[in-house]
Design an enzyme around this catalytic site. Structure first.
Site, PDB file in Angstrom:
ATOM      1  N   ASN A 111      43.379  64.067  33.898  1.00 55.35           N
ATOM      2  CA  ASN A 111      44.680  63.388  33.921  1.00 55.35           C
ATOM      3  C   ASN A 111      45.034  62.716  35.238  1.00 55.35           C
ATOM      4  OD1 ASN A 111      45.032  65.900  35.072  1.00 55.35           O
ATOM      5  ND2 ASN A 111      47.079  66.211  34.220  1.00 55.35           N
ATOM      6  N   GLU A 124      43.726  75.632  39.714  1.00 50.99           N
ATOM      7  CA  GLU A 124      45.017  75.104  39.258  1.00 50.99           C
ATOM      8  C   GLU A 124      44.867  74.883  37.777  1.00 50.99           C
ATOM      9  OE1 GLU A 124      46.403  71.682  41.499  1.00 50.99           O
ATOM     10  OE2 GLU A 124      44.374  71.706  42.270  1.00 50.99           O
ATOM     11  N   CYS A 142      50.166  68.522  34.181  1.00 47.13           N
ATOM     12  CA  CYS A 142      50.291  69.986  34.234  1.00 47.13           C
ATOM     13  C   CYS A 142      51.730  70.357  34.497  1.00 47.13           C
ATOM     14  CB  CYS A 142      49.371  70.566  35.295  1.00 47.13           C
ATOM     15  SG  CYS A 142      49.705  69.969  36.937  1.00 47.13           S
TER      16      CYS A 142
HETATM   17  N1  LIG Z   1      47.737  73.282  37.537  1.00 43.84           N
HETATM   18  C1  LIG Z   1      47.388  72.058  37.824  1.00 43.84           C
HETATM   19  O1  LIG Z   1      47.488  71.597  38.946  1.00 43.84           O
HETATM   20  C2  LIG Z   1      46.865  71.154  36.768  1.00 43.84           C
HETATM   21  C3  LIG Z   1      46.396  71.650  35.575  1.00 43.84           C
HETATM   22  N2  LIG Z   1      45.902  70.811  34.632  1.00 43.84           N
HETATM   23  C4  LIG Z   1      45.482  71.368  33.364  1.00 43.84           C
HETATM   24  O2  LIG Z   1      44.256  70.761  32.952  1.00 43.84           O
HETATM   25  C5  LIG Z   1      44.183  70.700  31.537  1.00 43.84           C
HETATM   26  C6  LIG Z   1      43.804  69.310  31.096  1.00 43.84           C
HETATM   27  O3  LIG Z   1      42.717  68.829  31.794  1.00 43.84           O
HETATM   28  P1  LIG Z   1      41.245  68.817  31.165  1.00 43.84           P
HETATM   29  O4  LIG Z   1      40.443  67.835  31.958  1.00 43.84           O
HETATM   30  O5  LIG Z   1      41.322  68.646  29.699  1.00 43.84           O
HETATM   31  O6  LIG Z   1      40.776  70.304  31.488  1.00 43.84           O
HETATM   32  P2  LIG Z   1      39.349  70.982  31.237  1.00 43.84           P
HETATM   33  O7  LIG Z   1      39.489  72.391  31.673  1.00 43.84           O
HETATM   34  O8  LIG Z   1      38.851  70.684  29.899  1.00 43.84           O
HETATM   35  O9  LIG Z   1      38.366  70.203  32.240  1.00 43.84           O
HETATM   36  C7  LIG Z   1      38.566  70.221  33.626  1.00 43.84           C
HETATM   37  C8  LIG Z   1      37.272  69.935  34.333  1.00 43.84           C
HETATM   38  O10 LIG Z   1      36.342  70.994  34.090  1.00 43.84           O
HETATM   39  C9  LIG Z   1      35.101  70.444  33.667  1.00 43.84           C
HETATM   40  N3  LIG Z   1      34.402  71.459  32.869  1.00 43.84           N
HETATM   41  C10 LIG Z   1      34.365  71.627  31.532  1.00 43.84           C
HETATM   42  N4  LIG Z   1      33.611  72.710  31.212  1.00 43.84           N
HETATM   43  C11 LIG Z   1      33.172  73.230  32.374  1.00 43.84           C
HETATM   44  C12 LIG Z   1      32.367  74.345  32.719  1.00 43.84           C
HETATM   45  N5  LIG Z   1      31.856  75.162  31.813  1.00 43.84           N
HETATM   46  N6  LIG Z   1      32.119  74.579  34.018  1.00 43.84           N
HETATM   47  C13 LIG Z   1      32.630  73.785  34.974  1.00 43.84           C
HETATM   48  N7  LIG Z   1      33.404  72.706  34.715  1.00 43.84           N
HETATM   49  C14 LIG Z   1      33.666  72.437  33.433  1.00 43.84           C
HETATM   50  C15 LIG Z   1      35.489  69.202  32.924  1.00 43.84           C
HETATM   51  O11 LIG Z   1      34.389  68.343  32.786  1.00 43.84           O
HETATM   52  P3  LIG Z   1      34.198  67.461  31.445  1.00 43.84           P
HETATM   53  O12 LIG Z   1      35.309  66.497  31.434  1.00 43.84           O
HETATM   54  O13 LIG Z   1      32.867  66.869  31.610  1.00 43.84           O
HETATM   55  O14 LIG Z   1      34.262  68.440  30.287  1.00 43.84           O
HETATM   56  C16 LIG Z   1      36.560  68.661  33.862  1.00 43.84           C
HETATM   57  O15 LIG Z   1      35.975  68.055  34.985  1.00 43.84           O
HETATM   58  C17 LIG Z   1      45.545  71.138  31.054  1.00 43.84           C
HETATM   59  O16 LIG Z   1      45.506  72.485  30.641  1.00 43.84           O
HETATM   60  C18 LIG Z   1      46.412  71.023  32.300  1.00 43.84           C
HETATM   61  O17 LIG Z   1      47.548  71.841  32.279  1.00 43.84           O
HETATM   62  C19 LIG Z   1      45.840  69.474  34.831  1.00 43.84           C
HETATM   63  C20 LIG Z   1      46.292  68.938  36.007  1.00 43.84           C
HETATM   64  C21 LIG Z   1      46.871  69.716  37.058  1.00 43.84           C
HETATM   65  O1  LIG Z   2      48.240  67.190  36.959  1.00 47.20           O
HETATM   66  C1  LIG Z   2      49.380  66.920  37.187  1.00 47.20           C
HETATM   67  O2  LIG Z   2      50.273  67.134  36.415  1.00 47.20           O
HETATM   68  C2  LIG Z   2      49.663  66.217  38.492  1.00 47.20           C
HETATM   69  O3  LIG Z   2      49.145  66.942  39.518  1.00 47.20           O
HETATM   70  C3  LIG Z   2      51.103  65.929  38.551  1.00 47.20           C
HETATM   71  O4  LIG Z   2      51.513  65.449  39.766  1.00 47.20           O
HETATM   72  P1  LIG Z   2      53.085  65.129  39.856  1.00 47.20           P
HETATM   73  O5  LIG Z   2      53.791  66.301  39.257  1.00 47.20           O
HETATM   74  O6  LIG Z   2      53.384  65.000  41.315  1.00 47.20           O
HETATM   75  O7  LIG Z   2      53.288  63.884  39.082  1.00 47.20           O
END
Ligand SMILES: NC(=O)C1=CN([C@@H]2O[C@H](COP(=O)(O)OP(=O)(O)OC[C@H]3O[C@@H](n4cnc5c(N)ncnc54)[C@H](OP(=O)(O)O)[C@@H]3O)[C@@H](O)[C@H]2O)C=CC1
Ligand SMILES: O=C(O)[C@H](O)COP(=O)(O)O
Length: 496
Positions: A169, A264, A298
């Site tokens: 994202n 995170e 997130c």
């Molecule tokens: N707390 C925070 O700061 C934030 C949290 N999020 C959370 O992230 C989620 C959405 O993001 P999303 O990208 O779908 O999350 P994912 O957990 O699906 O993927 C995150 C990353 O992990 C990689 N990945 C997948 N499988 C593995 C594995 N087995 N080992 C190591 N890496 C792996 C993915 O690669 P690939 O794409 O190749 O599968 C991607 O680069 C939501 O739950 C959101 O809340 C998002 C932003 C900020």
């Molecule tokens: O993954 C997310 O949600 C981003 O880290 C959000 O950043 P923001 O809350 O400052 O827009």
């Protein structure tokens, strides 16, 4: 345009290369991974499917490059980071274009993400120079039984190889929020970008390449996380993992060795609304917090908990604003764009249908075309509905009507997540009490949750994460303390 001009080196035919040993390379696997444009649902880009041997090579180079990087003066490390930031900002257009195409982020927000990332790198360089240039000096005679015979000097030293795994994202911003602190602190960095977002990340990495960082210090391995992820996260050369994403982070933390982790993860940020709240302010924040980037943040508002007496009025105000949201292509800067994948859209639909079956009030008609889901406010949601607890990561927002503030706090604290939350009231004393009672890493008073500004501490409790982010905390997390004690033959008291 993506892959052209200064970026031509990163493309081999129609497949983007990976970055290893200071060069752009084609994987020996002969395989590529397709990146599907969420809006058109057609293949937009392809990236290399890197092999385990290629990961081994990258790790070997990272270990050796780190040794000399740790001996590079801090001001020089900062200088290179400032250079990378400037190149990144100068090339915001092609990078933003890839964000639009591979994650369907609205064009204007895509540019903002790149500029914000450049600013983060520069801020990190400056903060690093300040905090890593200072250590601690302790004297032994403050502890009972000791004379002043020992001078203790502590400073922060790098960990070694940092593995960075950002989510789809904010692929650029959440990558540099790991890369910049790792590098300023004297670490080397291996990046595994999200598949959706990989091409934007490769462009960003090229900006670091052009800035002139030493060979092998930064690498970028592409491929599906499900295929290459375990090999990377369990690699013996890795000394720290900084991960942002979903539940995958929980399994990584169980498998990782005895190394520092920055995790995170997901959230279910609650918005608690009291009777005395400024409902116009609340409504604007619910729109911004719940529907920006189609709810794929997130820190999005993911559940509204409103006191019954003001619920009708608030829901009407939010409904009026939802009606004004534009829905369509990211290129046209629509507020609501296609969610990242078909499986994500199916998951969101599952939550909506569950709420429908259990009697939630639909404030708009549910509408979906491909991965595009129209914004939806669900009123009268009850705790037995999945959407009351699960993270849709889409433009669907549940409203639970509560009888008391305690009920709202209890709902928030019963969640397995604890990222952020917010409370709206004009009574600051009540706001502080509620903030203290909410089991989340951050509480925003009278504003929607947000990670930025990027130097603020950012951490999740419970399943929302381990460790804290924000520029200063990330630098600290990517270092450890080294102590040297000077032992004197006789006590020495200055001016004594
Ligand atoms: N707390 C925070 O700061 C934030 C949290 N999020 C959370 O992230 C989620 C959405 O993001 P999303 O990208 O779908 O999350 P994912 O957990 O699906 O993927 C995150 C990353 O992990 C990689 N990945 C997948 N499988 C593995 C594995 N087995 N080992 C190591 N890496 C792996 C993915 O690669 P690939 O794409 O190749 O599968 C991607 O680069 C939501 O739950 C959101 O809340 C998002 C932003 C900020
Ligand atoms: O993954 C997310 O949600 C981003 O880290 C959000 O950043 P923001 O809350 O400052 O827009």
């Amino acid at each position: 345009m993506a892959g052209t001009g200064i970026f031509t080196d990163i493309l081999d035919g129609d497949v983007y290369k990976y970055y290893s040993d200071g060069e752009w390379k084609t994987s020996s696997s002969g395989k590529s991974v397709a990146i599907i444009n969420p809006a058109t649902r057609k293949t937009q880009y392809k990236v290399q499917a890197c092999t385990q041997e290629e990961v081994n090579k990258v790790m070997e180079m990272a270990k050796s490059a780190q040794k000399s990087w740790a001996k590079t003066p801090l001001w020089k490390r900062a200088e290179l980071l400032h250079k990378a930031a400037a190149i990144l900002k100068d090339n915001k257009a092609p990078i933003a274009e890839s964000l639009v195409k591979e994650i369907a982020k609205p064009a204007k927000d895509s540019v903002t993400e790149v500029v914000r990332s450049g600013d983060l790198i520069s801020y990190c360089a400056e903060e690093g120079v300040r905090i890593l240039g200072e250590g601690k000096f302790l004297l032994s005679d403050s502890f009972p039984g000791n004379e002043r015979t020992k001078y203790c000097l502590t400073s922060k030293i790098p960990l070694g190889v940092v593995l960075a795994i950002p989510p789809f994202n904010y692929p650029v911003n959440l990558a540099v929020s790991k890369i910049a602190p790792a590098l300023i602190a004297g670490n080397s960095l291996v990046l595994k970008p999200p598949t959706q977002g990989a091409v934007s990340c490769l462009h960003m990495v090229h900006c670091f390449h052009l800035a002139g960082f030493p060979k092998g210090l930064i690498s970028c391995i592409t491929g599906k996380g499900s295929e290459i992820g375990d090999f990377l996260t369990m690699h013996p050369a890795v000394n720290c993992i900084s991960f942002t994403g979903g539940d995958t982070g929980i399994s990584i933390s169980k498998k990782a060795g005895m190394i520092p982790l920055q995790m995170e993860l997901g959230g279910k940020d609650a918005c608690i609304v009291l009777e005395d709240a400024d409902l116009d302010l609340v409504a604007s924040n619910i729109i911004k917090g719940g529907f920006s980037y189609s709810g794929q943040r997130c820190t999005a508002v993911k559940v509204v908990l409103v006191i019954k007496s003001v619920a009708d009025e608030l829901v009407e105000k939010v409904k009026a604003k939802v009606a004004k949201l534009t829905v369509g292509p990211p290129e046209e800067n629509c507020d609501i764009t296609a969610v990242v994948s078909e499986s994500s859209a199916n998951f969101i639909e599952g939550l909506v249908m569950d709420a429908k079956d259990k009697g939630a009030t639909f404030c708009q008609e549910y509408k979906r075309e491909g991965n595009l889901i129209w914004p939806l406010l669900l009123d009268n949601v009850r705790p037995d509905m999945r959407i009351a607890w699960e993270e849709p990561f889409g433009p669907v927002l549940p409203v639970l009507r509560i009888n008391s503030v305690e009920e709202g706090i209890n709902h928030c604290n019963a969640s397995n997540f604890g990222l952020q939350g917010c409370v709206f009231t004009k009574d600051i004393n009540k706001a502080i009490l509620i903030s203290d009672a909410m089991e989340t890493g951050t509480v925003q008073i009278n504003s929607a949750p947000a990670r930025g500004p990027d130097h603020f501490p950012f951490q999740g409790l419970k399943d929302s994460g381990i460790g804290s982010q924000g520029v200063t905390n990330s630098i600290n997390l990517m270092t450890k303390l080294k102590t040297t004690v000077i032992n004197l033959p006789t006590p020495s008291y200055s001016m004594g």
